[in-house]
Design an enzyme around this catalytic site. Sequence first.
Site, mmCIF file in Angstrom:
data_model
loop_
_atom_site.group_PDB
_atom_site.id
_atom_site.type_symbol
_atom_site.label_atom_id
_atom_site.label_comp_id
_atom_site.label_asym_id
_atom_site.label_seq_id
_atom_site.Cartn_x
_atom_site.Cartn_y
_atom_site.Cartn_z
ATOM 1 N N ILE A 98 0.562 -1.208 -0.178
ATOM 2 C CA ILE A 98 -0.420 -0.465 0.042
ATOM 3 C C ILE A 98 1.199 1.282 -0.006
ATOM 4 C CG2 ILE A 98 -2.100 0.799 0.981
ATOM 5 C CD1 ILE A 98 -3.145 -1.202 2.223
ATOM 6 N N ASN A 113 -5.432 0.912 -9.958
ATOM 7 C CA ASN A 113 -5.479 -0.683 -9.438
ATOM 8 C C ASN A 113 -6.204 -1.628 -9.550
ATOM 9 O OD1 ASN A 113 -4.573 -2.263 -6.690
ATOM 10 N ND2 ASN A 113 -6.307 -1.569 -6.135
ATOM 11 N N HIS A 115 -9.090 -4.006 -8.087
ATOM 12 C CA HIS A 115 -9.210 -4.983 -6.916
ATOM 13 C C HIS A 115 -10.713 -5.586 -6.988
ATOM 14 C CE1 HIS A 115 -10.329 -4.600 -2.818
ATOM 15 N NE2 HIS A 115 -11.509 -4.150 -2.739
HETATM 16 C C1 GAR Z 1 -5.894 -10.537 -8.940
HETATM 17 O O1 GAR Z 1 -6.975 -11.011 -8.947
HETATM 18 C C2 GAR Z 1 -6.037 -8.819 -8.725
HETATM 19 O O2 GAR Z 1 -7.568 -8.438 -8.443
HETATM 20 C C3 GAR Z 1 -5.801 -9.097 -7.117
HETATM 21 O O3 GAR Z 1 -4.715 -10.150 -7.515
HETATM 22 C C4 GAR Z 1 -4.808 -11.126 -8.629
HETATM 23 C C5 GAR Z 1 -3.533 -11.231 -9.055
HETATM 24 O O4 GAR Z 1 -3.129 -12.060 -10.466
HETATM 25 N N1 GAR Z 1 -5.396 -7.494 -6.306
HETATM 26 C C6 GAR Z 1 -5.307 -7.269 -5.194
HETATM 27 O O5 GAR Z 1 -6.150 -8.846 -4.676
HETATM 28 C C7 GAR Z 1 -4.813 -6.594 -4.719
HETATM 29 N N2 GAR Z 1 -5.540 -6.414 -3.593
HETATM 30 P P1 GAR Z 1 -2.229 -11.883 -11.141
HETATM 31 O O6 GAR Z 1 -0.872 -11.542 -10.573
HETATM 32 O O7 GAR Z 1 -2.552 -12.916 -11.587
HETATM 33 O O8 GAR Z 1 -2.283 -10.943 -11.840
#
Ligand code: GAR
Length: 332
Positions: A98, A113, A115
Amino acid sequence: MDSHLALLRLAVLVSGSGSNLQALIDAIENQQLPGAELALVISSRADAYGLQRALKHKIPAVYLPWNRNQRLEAEARTLALLRLFEIDLVVLAGFMRIFSPAFVEQFPRSIINLHPALLPDSGMGDTFVTSDGSTIPVFRGLHVLQRALDAGLKVTGSTVHYVIPELDAGPVLYRREVPIQPGDTEETLQERVKQAEHRLIVEAVKKHYERKNKLAQYDWSSCPASVRKQVQAFCEQMQRILENELVAIYLHGSLAMGCFNPERSDLDLLVIIQHQLPIEKQRPVMESLLTLSNAPCPIETSLLVEQDLHPFQHPLPYHLHYSESWRQKMSD
Ligand code: GAR
């Protein structure tokens, strides 16, 4: 790529698998994001697979250690990298750190971002109304998919929003709903949410780019560089108090800025007009502004109220005009 398009240099920040980074890499390689370039990938973890994906595609990739109590240092390094690589837009794609409010405030509307929950348009508030009319809670922070399952929701989804100092809040660019199926676990749901995100993140970058590029379509060549610089600084400052996109144009030696307010079907108008621009010349400026802000309503120049005092004390050699709604906003 059309040569008149300005390049949008992206930095993608990851902490894990980087499948959303991959979606952006693929979209750029398949010319689905003309004008965009993946200039830098930063990971907060050395073992993030996202780093491997970047290297495989010859994208500069940096591991930036960021453990507890290291935020200030990590932010200073991030800032230096973003400057060095001349980044226009930062994409947080599964980045599990963060940023401080002070860091975020340096990049208004320049960090987005992803989310994995549904946020309302303004990105604020505790509830969201889904497309079938049900009101569901807004989940922010960690484990939001598990919390959606625990709450017995029938639908969740993912949102791409501009980053503001508040956590998982800020104006929404795009969102997509994902139905929760009986028997879903956090893992199965995450898999489906990610599938939706891979399109969502590309659409959001495209939308951001198209918005920014609107300004480039107008002829700023006659605008003195020093004025343009001040305009940019001013826009950034204004953007902090706005919920909708601020647009600006420079036409007929005049500068105009405005922001469409969909709730009132009205243009919240802040207009700076170079000295006494005759009224007949104001209209084309206003009309271009309306086109830029996608506002469907006709413009009433009589809305404008001349003011001699600039609210932010910028040394612009212009008179400032603004509507009553702006006066209200500024005095809040
Ligand atoms: C995604 O689902 C994103 O929405 C989430 O992490 C994942 C990353 O996937 N983000 C969060 O939780 C942020 N707080 P990836 O590494 O396969 O792109």
